[in-house]
Enzyme design. Structure first.
Site, PDB file in Angstrom:
ATOM      1  CG  ASP A   1      20.088 -12.587 -41.463  1.00  0.00           C
ATOM      2  OD1 ASP A   1      20.476 -13.679 -41.925  1.00  0.00           O
ATOM      3  OD2 ASP A   1      18.955 -12.121 -41.675  1.00  0.00           O
TER       4      ASP A   1
ATOM      5  CG  ASP B   1      22.740 -17.515 -39.859  1.00  0.00           C
ATOM      6  OD1 ASP B   1      22.987 -18.565 -40.472  1.00  0.00           O
ATOM      7  OD2 ASP B   1      22.122 -16.563 -40.358  1.00  0.00           O
TER       8      ASP B   1
ATOM      9  CG  ASP C   1      22.744 -16.709 -43.649  1.00  0.00           C
ATOM     10  OD1 ASP C   1      22.513 -17.820 -44.144  1.00  0.00           O
ATOM     11  OD2 ASP C   1      21.853 -15.887 -43.361  1.00  0.00           O
TER      12      ASP C   1
ATOM     13  CB  CYS D   1      38.153 -19.264 -10.904  1.00  0.00           C
ATOM     14  SG  CYS D   1      38.284 -17.740  -9.965  1.00  0.00           S
TER      15      CYS D   1
ATOM     16  CB  CYS E   1      40.314 -14.948 -12.941  1.00  0.00           C
ATOM     17  SG  CYS E   1      40.906 -15.880 -11.510  1.00  0.00           S
TER      18      CYS E   1
END
Length: 761
Positions: free
Chosen positions: A637, A641, A453, A50, A47
């Protein structure tokens, strides 16, 4: 709301795990200018509390320059000075400082992902508390209905026996976390939860032992049930963010064939390859490390590096990067980098750095939570003391304090975000869009810039024959007969897009990096790149063209030229129109040639297009836009990328993307049409509105309910009912998102203009 937990094994490890300064120094990487970077695994980071605890502890060391905790990876990255005043520093103190703060740290080493034990434990805890809560409530109904004293006592004891194991098993996540925080002088959200559950059970048990009329076992178990749902959703969504990096790590070869100086060969692990070593790479294998081709010629799939949709020919002295796939011939490569410094490692590092940046969204919520805990305790304590001293009834004072703790339990606040995320994710799934990251919808709603892209995203990523310049009528038949013997993408496109019956050849040879060659009597036919087909003096027509070119020759004289391009994805034009109409800026960031990218941008009406970008340059462009205050949605894709998908404010990928691209994205759309992008943004904006409404409802509930509890007008039972009701209201409000897409007024306005049939040519 996830917080720190430690078991006995972890505590024992704190005193037994130790590394020498030299071991730690060897495990770190030099950054130059006297600085080194050390990566540590800290498995019990859960968390924002922490994160802040570890970072503050490390920054107390005088030689530590920066310290950053990646919550998703559960990793600490520390940059430290090698020397201070001509004296070597001791980096082992970094691990000691983390251990002293109550966490178990060890040197990071990449390993295969293990099964998610925490998720399984959380799901089982939900099942246990979900079984106990309704059964205790059924018994409580009988008590409320006026059962006689003997029956009431029996039902109370049965409820106590059902609740006890449920609290021990399902509540251990909160109890361990609260204890770990308190023994290190901190508080977290699990402290008031643990106190509330324990007090509720203790008071109920006291009432049962003394034959009291009321007990509130159902309140304590119901609290755990609702809180565990929120925690489990948070954990599952956070762990999914690690899938992309795990998949990318699996992409790297595990070994390579080393060529010894005497010419003998042996297989070694990738980690053993040193700069200057020569390795053999056969067709179908991936390049294990960055290097230079010593001998051989082949076609490489460099999509991980540049995003190019077509294979690239490499020969002697060509530079290649790790992760590239060798398609046709054999190569001998001289390594220029070791594995941990290769391109794949760099991409993984970029993705982890981007994921670490995302943690700030969780930190904001956890910092607010650190204020919530002491306020709730103070409120309950003041109520207890006020009722005890002013009213003189300490039993009533205890009941009021318990009611305050229950009624202020953050169930509604805890469900405000995840329940909307789940409903929105379900709505998007029905539209063919999958949400993978818990905070993705929140970030998607903030988007003001969309970066696409090109290959495989704006286009379908498959070559298409668009033009044939033939000097001979039989050229198409000859070319198709040759192309049928190759799996090259352009060869397959030529076979698919030509209808002429192919001419058969007895023997066809594929020349790596060149093309196909066949003999027919005394004639030699070649199909491939211009230099291979007609010689180096031949001038191709693709230098400034958006098309890829394949040449067919007979005895060195060209017979035909075949031109290929990529097809726009269905709905691409409408998607850009809708994004423009919604006020979002669009641009293209691609690894393809600038001419090709400009052609696609012109077809779609996108004003800004950047071509020939490396993965690092895509990340830099996203970071530059972020620096200008933009909120970037990256849609891509390819493997190349993946770093940009991780670095962007939020990211999407089509289902046809590479495995790594899909895993790195926050959202994946399974439909072919690109209008999934504006659809997702529309749902995200609606869900953001519902989240704000849920926060308002949860805060409004506390404003109204807390004074009632302090006034003693709400028993623990009523407080539990009110708490559950507030959670139900929040969930019901979130369910309004169902069927959102059927209401046209909710959609982003559709643009009017270009047809979906516009092609990239």
């Amino acid at each position: 709301m996830s917080c720190c937990t430690m078991d006995a094994e972890s505590v024992l490890a704190l005193s037994t795990t130790s590394f020498s300064a030299e071991e730690v120094r060897l495990a770190s990487q030099p950054l130059g200018e006297g600085l080194r970077q050390l990566d540590l695994s800290v498995s019990d980071v859960h968390c924002g509390g922490c994160i802040s605890t570890i970072e503050r502890a490390l920054l107390t060391l005088p030689f530590v320059k920066t310290a950053r905790v990646n919550l998703t990876a559960r990793r600490v990255t520390c940059v430290y000075q090698e020397e201070i005043e001509a004296r070597a520093t001791d980096p082992s103190k970094i691990l000691g400082e983390i251990n002293s703060a109550g966490y178990r740290a060890h040197l990071f080493t990449p390993s295969a992902p293990e099964s998610d034990k925490t998720r399984n434990q959380l799901l089982l805890a939900i099942g246990v508390s979900g079984f106990a809560a309704p059964n205790i409530m059924l018994l409580s109904v009988s008590v409320w209905s006026g059962a006689d004293a003997a029956t009431r006592d029996m039902f109370h004891w049965i409820s106590a026996m059902i609740a006890a194991p449920a609290l021990v098993y399902a509540g251990r996540f909160f109890f361990k976390s609260a204890w770990n925080a308190l023994r290190h002088g901190r508080t977290n959200m699990d402290v008031p939860i643990s106190v509330t559950v324990s007090l509720s059970y203790a008071v109920s048990l006291w009432e049962t032992v003394h034959h009291g009329e009321h007990a509130w076992f159902d309140a304590s178990v119901s609290l755990l049930f609702f809180l565990l749902i929120g925690r489990t959703l948070d954990h599952i969504m956070r762990e999914k963010a690690r899938a992309a990096i795990n998949g990318l790590a699996r992409l790297a070869p595990r070994g390579a064939l080393l060529i010894n100086p005497d010419g003998s060969r042996r297989y070694i692990a990738v980690e053993e390859i040193a700069a200057g070593d020569e390795i053999s790479i056969a067709a179908g294998e991936r390049v294990p490390v960055d290097g230079i081709v010593v001998s051989g010629e082949s076609d490489l799939d460099l999509s991980i590096v540049t995003g190019e949709s077509s294979p690239v020919t490499v020969a002697s002295d060509s530079e290649v990067s790790s992760g590239a796939m060798n398609l046709t011939g054999s190569l001998v490569l001289r390594a220029t980098r070791i594995a941990k410094n290769s391109l794949l490692s760099e991409i993984i590092g970029l993705m982890e750095a981007a994921e670490g940046g995302r943690a700030r969204y969780r930190r904001i919520a956890d910092r607010a939570a650190t204020l919530y805990s002491p306020v709730v305790h103070l409120l309950a304590l003041v109520s207890f003391l006020a009722w005890g001293f002013l009213g003189g009834d300490w039993k009533q004072a205890m009941l009021v304090a318990v009611a305050v703790l229950i009624i202020t339990c953050p169930c509604a606040l805890g469900l405000a975000v995840p329940v909307v995320q789940v409903v929105a994710a379900g709505e998007l799934f029905r539209k063919g869009i999958m949400v993978k990251d818990g905070s993705a919808l929140e970030r998607l709603a903030e988007t003001d810039t969309v970066a696409f892209d090109k290959t495989g995203t704006l286009t379908m990523g498959s070559s298409r024959l668009v033009r044939v310049d033939a000097m001979d009528e039989s050229a198409a038949a000859i070319a198709r007969g040759l192309a049928a013997h190759s799996r090259h993408p352009l060869s397959r496109a030529l076979v698919r897009d030509t209808e002429t019956a192919p001419i058969s050849f007895d023997r066809v040879t594929e020349i790596p990096g060149g093309g196909l060659e066949a003999r027919n009597g005394a004639d030699i036919y070649r199909l491939g790149n211009a230099a291979f087909a007609c010689g180096t003096s031949f001038v191709p027509r693709t230098a400034d063209s958006p098309f890829s070119e394949v040449v067919l020759s007979k005895n060195g004289v060209d017979l035909a030229r075949f031109f290929f391009d990529d097809t726009l994805r269905p709905g691409a034009c409408e998607a850009i129109d809708r994004l423009d109409a919604a006020g979002l800026e669009t641009l293209i960031v691609s690894g393809d040639r600038q001419t090709v990218v400009d052609n696609t941008a012109h077809a779609l009406g996108i004003d800004r297009a950047l071509g020939s970008l490396t993965p690092k340059q895509k990340v830099e462009e996203c970071q530059r836009l972020n620096g200008e205050g933009r909120r970037v949605l990256m849609v891509g894709d390819g493997i190349n990328d993946a770093p940009a998908l991780a670095a962007a404010h939020v990211s999407m990928a089509p289902a046809t993307a590479s495995d790594i691209g899909r895993q790195a994205a926050d959202l994946v759309f399974f439909i072919d049409r690109l209008d999934a992008v504006p659809e997702a943004i529309a749902v995200a904006r609606r869900s953001a509105s519902l989240i704000r409404q849920n926060f308002a409802l949860a805060i409004g509930y506390n404003v109204l309910a807390v004074p009632i509890a302090i006034a003693g007008l709400a028993t623990p039972l009523i407080a539990a009912v009110a708490m559950s009701t507030s959670s139900i209201i929040v969930v019901t409000n979130a369910l309004r998102l169902n069927g959102f897409g059927k209401r046209p007024d909710m959609h982003i306005r559709r643009g009017i203009g270009r047809s979906a049939e516009v092609k990239a040519a």
